[in-house]
Every structure is written in structure tokens, then in C-alpha cells.
Design an enzyme around this catalytic site. Sequence first.
Site, PDB file in Angstrom:
ATOM      1  N   HIS A   1       0.840  -1.204   0.000  1.00  0.00           N
ATOM      2  CA  HIS A   1       0.000   0.000   0.000  1.00  0.00           C
ATOM      3  C   HIS A   1       0.876   1.257   0.000  1.00  0.00           C
ATOM      4  O   HIS A   1       0.635   2.189  -0.766  1.00  0.00           O
ATOM      5  CB  HIS A   1      -0.937  -0.007   1.212  1.00  0.00           C
ATOM      6  CG  HIS A   1      -1.643   1.292   1.443  1.00  0.00           C
ATOM      7  ND1 HIS A   1      -2.902   1.553   0.938  1.00  0.00           N
ATOM      8  CD2 HIS A   1      -1.263   2.418   2.092  1.00  0.00           C
ATOM      9  CE1 HIS A   1      -3.262   2.781   1.268  1.00  0.00           C
ATOM     10  NE2 HIS A   1      -2.285   3.328   1.981  1.00  0.00           N
ATOM     11  N   GLU A   2       1.904   1.270   0.848  1.00  0.00           N
ATOM     12  CA  GLU A   2       2.802   2.429   0.901  1.00  0.00           C
ATOM     13  C   GLU A   2       3.560   2.581  -0.422  1.00  0.00           C
ATOM     14  O   GLU A   2       3.753   3.695  -0.901  1.00  0.00           O
ATOM     15  CB  GLU A   2       3.776   2.325   2.081  1.00  0.00           C
ATOM     16  CG  GLU A   2       3.109   2.231   3.460  1.00  0.00           C
ATOM     17  CD  GLU A   2       2.056   3.309   3.718  1.00  0.00           C
ATOM     18  OE1 GLU A   2       2.142   4.400   3.137  1.00  0.00           O
ATOM     19  OE2 GLU A   2       1.130   3.051   4.504  1.00  0.00           O
TER      20      GLU A   2
ATOM     21  N   HIS B   1       1.570   4.468  -2.880  1.00  0.00           N
ATOM     22  CA  HIS B   1       1.660   5.932  -2.826  1.00  0.00           C
ATOM     23  C   HIS B   1       2.849   6.436  -3.656  1.00  0.00           C
ATOM     24  O   HIS B   1       2.760   7.470  -4.314  1.00  0.00           O
ATOM     25  CB  HIS B   1       1.809   6.412  -1.381  1.00  0.00           C
ATOM     26  CG  HIS B   1       0.529   6.335  -0.591  1.00  0.00           C
ATOM     27  ND1 HIS B   1      -0.640   6.939  -1.008  1.00  0.00           N
ATOM     28  CD2 HIS B   1       0.245   5.739   0.586  1.00  0.00           C
ATOM     29  CE1 HIS B   1      -1.593   6.703  -0.100  1.00  0.00           C
ATOM     30  NE2 HIS B   1      -1.091   5.966   0.865  1.00  0.00           N
TER      31      HIS B   1
ATOM     32  N   HIS C   1       2.794   8.988  -6.835  1.00  0.00           N
ATOM     33  CA  HIS C   1       3.688  10.136  -6.959  1.00  0.00           C
ATOM     34  C   HIS C   1       4.392  10.126  -8.317  1.00  0.00           C
ATOM     35  O   HIS C   1       4.459  11.127  -9.016  1.00  0.00           O
ATOM     36  CB  HIS C   1       4.712  10.108  -5.816  1.00  0.00           C
ATOM     37  CG  HIS C   1       5.419  11.406  -5.602  1.00  0.00           C
ATOM     38  ND1 HIS C   1       6.463  11.544  -4.717  1.00  0.00           N
ATOM     39  CD2 HIS C   1       5.249  12.638  -6.156  1.00  0.00           C
ATOM     40  CE1 HIS C   1       6.892  12.801  -4.752  1.00  0.00           C
ATOM     41  NE2 HIS C   1       6.178  13.475  -5.605  1.00  0.00           N
TER      42      HIS C   1
HETATM   43 ZN   LIG Z   1      -2.002   5.299   2.541  1.00  0.00          ZN
END
Ligand SMILES: [Zn+2]
Length: 229
Positions: free
Chosen positions: A100-101, A104, A108
Site C-alpha cells: 500500500h505504501e 503511494h 507520486h
Molecule cells: Zn495510505
Amino acid sequence: MFHFNQFYLLFALPGLLLGIWAQIKLSSAYGKYSQEPLDSGMTGAQAAREILDRAGLTNVPVQEVPGHLTDHYDPTKRALFLSTDNFHGQSVAAVGVAAHEAGHALQHQAAYGLFQARMALVPITQFASAAYMGIFFLCIFLGLIKIVIPVIIAIFSVITLFQLVTLPVEFDASSRAKEQLFRLGLVHEHERTGVAKVLDAAALTYVAALVSSILTLLYYITLARDSRR
Ligand SMILES: [Zn+2]
């Protein structure tokens, strides 16, 4: 004090209860799937590294941070931070959160619009959250009672807008995570449900925060309308 009246509970309670329920769901899903090992035997850090590398993000470091569920991607440092449990964990939950991270970081990289909007809102939201009590007492101290409620409405509008933008960004990061985990073969078919359950439970905490902010905002708008009568 006019800041709180009997209706406050009516507005505060649903968000509070939803928040507690979301935390319970997250603890139970995370608790269960952090005990379930992955077939691949990968740690959260290895899975995140694999997703980042395969996307060409070899320059984004994956680092360990202390704390429980303190995992985050820092866009200003262009770095991924995983809590000790998820960094070293070889479980469905650890790999799900780590992916999940990494999701991100992919947002980006893709210059995903809502991610950019959320990034732009971070400083103003941090200021609004930090200044909230200070501005409140300053207005009372200066005898500016009439502008206290409008100022609080403005602050909560900023916070609510931030959470409104955060929600789709979080859902999108989770769907990118699932897509990458399955596409790269890091998670097998029978492990899919566990990953989805942990990520859905985490997303629910953001829903609770948004509901709570919207209701607080509505409370102050009601208060402003009442005081005008
Ligand atoms: Zn998150």
C-alpha cells in the site's frame, strides 16, 4: 460555554463510534493476518522493494521506523517508511501494508492528480490543525466572539477538504498495491482475501475520520446559523 451545547454529542457521537468500530476492525484484521505467513516468505520491506524496483523507482529507499502501524510514504523525501513489524514481517498483513505504501510512491511517480492535490493541502492542513486551539483562545482573549465560529468553520473546512481528498488517494493506493502484488506474483490467489481485508479495514479508519470532520463542520455551521437568529 457556547462552544459546546447539548447538540454537540449528537454530531460528535456517530463519528466517534464509527472511529472506534474502524479501529477494532483494523486491529482484528491486522492481528489475524499478521500471524498468517505468505507462501513467498517475503518480508514487507522485500515486497515494497520489489514493487518499487519493477516500477523503476530504484532511488526510493525503504526504511524502518519505530512504532505500531506508523508506515507511510514521504513525498518530500521520496522515501518509504515501514514500521518494524511490517518491515521485518513475513505475513499477509505486513506485505499488504508495505505494498500500500509503495502504491503511494507509484501515485507520486504517475503524478496522480488527487495525490498532488493532497500533497499541496498538507502544509495548510497542518497549520489549520495546529492553529485551531490557539486561534480559538486568541479570539476569546481579544473579545472577538463574533468571529470565533466563522474562524472554526474555516479551519474545519480545510481539514474536511483534506480528508475528502485523502479518501480516494488511500483507496487508489490499495488498489495499486493489490494489482502489483498479484501481477508480480508476490501474493498468491488464496492470500488475496487477507490482503484485501487488512487494506479495507485500514481504509475504513479514513472514512471514519472524514465522517467525524463533516459532522463537526455541520455542528459549527448549525451553531453559526442559530447565533444569527
Ligand atoms: Zn495510505
